[in-house]
Design a protein around this motif. Structure first.
Motif, PDB file in Angstrom:
ATOM      1  N   ARG A  95       0.816  -1.217   0.000  1.00  0.00           N
ATOM      2  CA  ARG A  95       0.000   0.000   0.000  1.00  0.00           C
ATOM      3  C   ARG A  95       0.852   1.270   0.000  1.00  0.00           C
ATOM      4  N   ASN A  96       2.021   1.216   0.617  1.00  0.00           N
ATOM      5  CA  ASN A  96       2.875   2.400   0.642  1.00  0.00           C
ATOM      6  C   ASN A  96       3.298   2.814  -0.758  1.00  0.00           C
ATOM      7  N   MET A  97       3.474   1.830  -1.645  1.00  0.00           N
ATOM      8  CA  MET A  97       3.860   2.149  -3.014  1.00  0.00           C
ATOM      9  C   MET A  97       2.751   2.928  -3.713  1.00  0.00           C
ATOM     10  N   TYR A  98       1.512   2.482  -3.568  1.00  0.00           N
ATOM     11  CA  TYR A  98       0.406   3.174  -4.220  1.00  0.00           C
ATOM     12  C   TYR A  98       0.213   4.565  -3.630  1.00  0.00           C
ATOM     13  N   LYS A  99       0.402   4.658  -2.307  1.00  0.00           N
ATOM     14  CA  LYS A  99       0.245   5.956  -1.653  1.00  0.00           C
ATOM     15  C   LYS A  99       1.238   6.960  -2.216  1.00  0.00           C
ATOM     16  N   ASN A 100       2.466   6.504  -2.456  1.00  0.00           N
ATOM     17  CA  ASN A 100       3.486   7.408  -2.979  1.00  0.00           C
ATOM     18  C   ASN A 100       3.159   7.869  -4.391  1.00  0.00           C
ATOM     19  N   ILE A 101       2.617   6.966  -5.213  1.00  0.00           N
ATOM     20  CA  ILE A 101       2.194   7.362  -6.554  1.00  0.00           C
ATOM     21  C   ILE A 101       1.111   8.429  -6.471  1.00  0.00           C
ATOM     22  N   TRP A 102       0.114   8.160  -5.672  1.00  0.00           N
ATOM     23  CA  TRP A 102      -1.027   9.063  -5.528  1.00  0.00           C
ATOM     24  C   TRP A 102      -0.571  10.437  -5.026  1.00  0.00           C
ATOM     25  N   LYS A 103       0.208  10.423  -3.960  1.00  0.00           N
ATOM     26  CA  LYS A 103       0.635  11.670  -3.324  1.00  0.00           C
ATOM     27  C   LYS A 103       1.499  12.510  -4.262  1.00  0.00           C
ATOM     28  N   THR A 104       2.482  11.892  -4.907  1.00  0.00           N
ATOM     29  CA  THR A 104       3.398  12.648  -5.748  1.00  0.00           C
ATOM     30  C   THR A 104       2.731  13.102  -7.040  1.00  0.00           C
ATOM     31  N   SER A 105       1.842  12.290  -7.571  1.00  0.00           N
ATOM     32  CA  SER A 105       1.130  12.679  -8.795  1.00  0.00           C
ATOM     33  C   SER A 105       0.241  13.893  -8.541  1.00  0.00           C
ATOM     34  N   TYR A 170     -10.600  14.838 -10.339  1.00  0.00           N
ATOM     35  CA  TYR A 170      -9.904  15.587 -11.393  1.00  0.00           C
ATOM     36  C   TYR A 170      -9.725  17.007 -10.870  1.00  0.00           C
ATOM     37  N   VAL A 171      -8.518  17.285 -10.409  1.00  0.00           N
ATOM     38  CA  VAL A 171      -8.254  18.525  -9.676  1.00  0.00           C
ATOM     39  C   VAL A 171      -7.747  19.597 -10.637  1.00  0.00           C
ATOM     40  N   THR A 172      -8.430  20.731 -10.674  1.00  0.00           N
ATOM     41  CA  THR A 172      -8.046  21.818 -11.570  1.00  0.00           C
ATOM     42  C   THR A 172      -7.830  23.149 -10.859  1.00  0.00           C
ATOM     43  N   GLU A 173      -8.041  23.176  -9.553  1.00  0.00           N
ATOM     44  CA  GLU A 173      -7.874  24.425  -8.807  1.00  0.00           C
ATOM     45  C   GLU A 173      -6.712  24.297  -7.835  1.00  0.00           C
ATOM     46  N   TYR A 174      -5.999  25.409  -7.664  1.00  0.00           N
ATOM     47  CA  TYR A 174      -4.890  25.437  -6.717  1.00  0.00           C
ATOM     48  C   TYR A 174      -5.393  26.021  -5.404  1.00  0.00           C
ATOM     49  N   ASP A 175      -6.007  25.171  -4.586  1.00  0.00           N
ATOM     50  CA  ASP A 175      -6.515  25.607  -3.296  1.00  0.00           C
ATOM     51  C   ASP A 175      -6.612  24.391  -2.385  1.00  0.00           C
ATOM     52  N   PHE A 176      -7.158  24.595  -1.212  1.00  0.00           N
ATOM     53  CA  PHE A 176      -7.227  23.524  -0.227  1.00  0.00           C
ATOM     54  C   PHE A 176      -8.593  22.851  -0.174  1.00  0.00           C
ATOM     55  N   LYS A 177      -9.443  23.153  -1.137  1.00  0.00           N
ATOM     56  CA  LYS A 177     -10.751  22.524  -1.177  1.00  0.00           C
ATOM     57  C   LYS A 177     -10.620  21.052  -1.567  1.00  0.00           C
ATOM     58  N   VAL A 178     -11.513  20.233  -1.056  1.00  0.00           N
ATOM     59  CA  VAL A 178     -11.541  18.822  -1.420  1.00  0.00           C
ATOM     60  C   VAL A 178     -12.301  18.670  -2.734  1.00  0.00           C
ATOM     61  N   THR A 179     -11.653  18.130  -3.730  1.00  0.00           N
ATOM     62  CA  THR A 179     -12.283  17.946  -5.040  1.00  0.00           C
ATOM     63  C   THR A 179     -13.075  16.650  -5.055  1.00  0.00           C
ATOM     64  N   PRO A 180     -14.342  16.686  -5.439  1.00  0.00           N
ATOM     65  CA  PRO A 180     -15.132  15.453  -5.483  1.00  0.00           C
ATOM     66  C   PRO A 180     -14.586  14.470  -6.520  1.00  0.00           C
ATOM     67  N   TYR A 181     -14.930  13.205  -6.335  1.00  0.00           N
ATOM     68  CA  TYR A 181     -14.582  12.210  -7.324  1.00  0.00           C
ATOM     69  C   TYR A 181     -15.384  12.446  -8.603  1.00  0.00           C
ATOM     70  N   SER A 182     -14.766  12.163  -9.734  1.00  0.00           N
ATOM     71  CA  SER A 182     -15.464  12.142 -11.017  1.00  0.00           C
ATOM     72  C   SER A 182     -15.642  10.697 -11.450  1.00  0.00           C
ATOM     73  N   SER A 183     -16.601  10.471 -12.324  1.00  0.00           N
ATOM     74  CA  SER A 183     -16.806   9.126 -12.852  1.00  0.00           C
ATOM     75  C   SER A 183     -15.734   8.812 -13.893  1.00  0.00           C
ATOM     76  N   VAL A 184     -15.628   7.551 -14.258  1.00  0.00           N
ATOM     77  CA  VAL A 184     -14.665   7.145 -15.284  1.00  0.00           C
ATOM     78  C   VAL A 184     -14.938   7.903 -16.578  1.00  0.00           C
ATOM     79  N   GLU A 479      -9.136   8.396   1.792  1.00  0.00           N
ATOM     80  CA  GLU A 479     -10.507   8.145   2.234  1.00  0.00           C
ATOM     81  C   GLU A 479     -10.762   8.778   3.608  1.00  0.00           C
ATOM     82  N   ASP A 480      -9.762   8.714   4.484  1.00  0.00           N
ATOM     83  CA  ASP A 480      -9.921   9.283   5.823  1.00  0.00           C
ATOM     84  C   ASP A 480     -10.070  10.800   5.772  1.00  0.00           C
ATOM     85  N   TYR A 481      -9.443  11.397   4.755  1.00  0.00           N
ATOM     86  CA  TYR A 481      -9.415  12.861   4.655  1.00  0.00           C
ATOM     87  C   TYR A 481     -10.757  13.423   4.200  1.00  0.00           C
TER      88      TYR A 481
END
Length: 484
Positions: A95-105, A170-184, A479-481
């Motif tokens: 899981r740490n590997m996936y977390k690093n991909i997610w976080k850095t991306s 799909y995050v397009t704003e530079y702020d601290f708001k939580v972006t909702p999930y989009s569908s595939v 998910e916790d966030y």
């Protein structure tokens, strides 16, 4: 209020040779003032590219590691990697590997959002290369979101409607708001829309990118193959449409890249070196500059048993019986042997070169092909054209495009074989696997078709295709966030 971005707190890999490499190597805080000058915007873009070549993104995990182990091109017995190869995704070790991909991306995406948000208040009157800046930023944002979708979401053909409705943010704003999930489907629509915008902005690359590249072009407008360029946008559109299953649209964009005549196949005699630690001057449509070129990971996986060995039957996928003088040059040129403590082992030298204990894996930026890795190469466009034409019933046209790659790799064309047999999708996929070994692409070919996966190693068990094996779990912290 001024937006603040924190540039990378990492050692930069770039050697100081020109403006591409002249980014301050120290951690620093910059604000909107950075975007008042062209050099500031360029530095910000270079910071994104530097993030993308770190080990948590295309410098390792998203290229030569996770997708190659999942695709069973590498077999691993080292520490937690066997769990990954057996699709035991829920283990904390993996899981740490996936977390690093997610976080850095998403960190890279936040940098891009800051760049785009600031550029939106500027225009061509402010910066000579405004269109290139905006095109690169939009294109990179789309690329990273697309790859996150391929890793962390179900495929568009999945029958799990709940999972399809909640893919990734799909995050397009530079702020601290939580972006909702989009569908595939929404992610595909957004990726395609941004790539088309990038294509329009990058039209100047028709002039800036020469058909003959020698590897010593300088400046922001010189080494365009190392930037997300016009043809990178078109080729990525072809890849995205292909992955989505829209072959008609994929064919349009693959054809654009091919007809540009900016890219060609490397000669058969240069296959042993044309992309070892470098961006191919002939075949690369878009690549990333990286002075280390995976050296840490690749050197370790060659020298340390079980960290990432080739499967024992890798030679079988290159088996070819044809007329005298014809052979698959990839087998002889992309693989070698390494003496590991007195035992010769097969290694993939395609992207790293031959390795010895005294080999230096870093060289100068000047005086030759660029150090780095290809993000997308011209053979992929021919495979897309072949599959798209085959789907329309045009078997002759499909064979012509597949034969272009087959011939370039030294084998007898399908059209010249006796007895003559029409090609199938299996033929195209077999060629894809041989061509892209080590580049992190075969796994997504399997996912697209929901193919079964035969595990490497002693058991050789076959795992049926399913969402369970083709979707990496989201980080627990994500998910916790979220409040929902």
């Amino acid at each position: 209020m001024k937006k603040i971005i924190i540039l990378l707190c990492i050692p930069f890999f770039f050697l100081r040779c020109d403006s591409f490499l002249d980014v301050n190597p120290d951690s620093e805080v910059v604000n909107d003032d950075m975007f008042n000058s062209a050099s500031g915007v360029e530095d910000a873009l270079y910071g994104v590219y530097m993030t993308m070549v770190t080990k948590d993104m295309y410098g390792r995990l998203m290229s030569t590691t996770i997708p190659e182990i999942l695709a069973q091109n590498f077999t691993s017995t080292y520490q937690y990697l066997p769990y990954l190869g057996r699709f035991e995704y829920e283990r904390s070790e993996t899981r740490n590997m996936y977390k690093n991909i997610w976080k850095t991306s998403y960190l890279a995406i936040s940098y891009l959002n800051n760049i785009i948000n600031n550029l939106e208040s500027k225009s061509e009157k402010d910066f000579r290369h405004y269109n290139l800046y905006m095109g690169e930023a939009l294109g990179l944002r789309a690329v990273i979101h697309f790859d996150l979708l391929r890793f962390f979401a179900v495929h568009v053909t999945s029958t799990d409607e709940v999972a399809k409705a909640r893919a990734i943010p799909y995050v397009t704003e530079y702020d601290f708001k939580v972006t909702p999930y989009s569908s595939v489907e929404e992610i595909y629509s957004k990726v395609i829309a941004e790539l088309k915008r990038a294509e329009a902005y990058l039209s100047e690359d028709e002039v800036l990118m020469p058909a003959e590249r020698v590897g010593n072009e300088k400046g922001f407008t010189g080494a365009r193959v190392l930037h997300f360029n016009l043809y990178g946008a078109q080729a990525t559109l072809a890849r995205v449409y292909w992955m989505k299953g829209d072959l008609d649209s994929a064919r349009i964009y693959a054809d654009k890249v091919i007809r540009s005549n900016k890219f060609r196949f490397a000669s058969k005699t240069s296959l042993n070196t044309f992309m070892q630690k470098t961006v191919s001057m002939e075949e690369t449509i878009w690549g990333l500059y990286n002075a280390e070129v995976y050296s840490d990971w690749l050197t370790q996986h060659v020298r340390r048993p079980g960290l990432g060995d080739l499967t024992t039957d890798f030679k079988s996928i290159y088996a070819y019986e044809g007329p005298t003088g014809k052979k698959d040059y990839r087998l002889d040129n992309w693989f070698g042997t390494y003496n590991r403590s007195g035992t010769p082992v097969d290694i993939l030298v395609k992207v790293m070169g031959n390795v010895s204990d005294t080999t230096s894996l870093t060289t100068s930026y000047n005086g030759g092909p660029y150090l780095g890795t290809s993000m997308i190469r011209i053979p992929e466009m021919y495979y897309i054209m072949s599959e798209a034409l085959l789907a329309t019933g045009n078997a002759e046209g499909a064979m012509e495009y597949l034969d272009a790659v087959v011939d370039a790799r030294g084998m007898e064309k399908f059209a010249d074989r006796t007895p003559l047999v029409d090609i199938t999708l299996s033929d195209i996929m077999a060629e894809r696997r041989k061509e892209f070994i080590g580049e992190g692409q075969w796994w997504f070919c399997l996912k697209r078709l929901n193919s079964p996966v035969k595990l490497s190693g002693a058991t050789g068990a076959t795992i049926p295709g399913s969402d369970k094996i083709y979707v990496l779990p989201l980080p627990v912290e994500e998910e916790d966030y979220r409040p929902e």
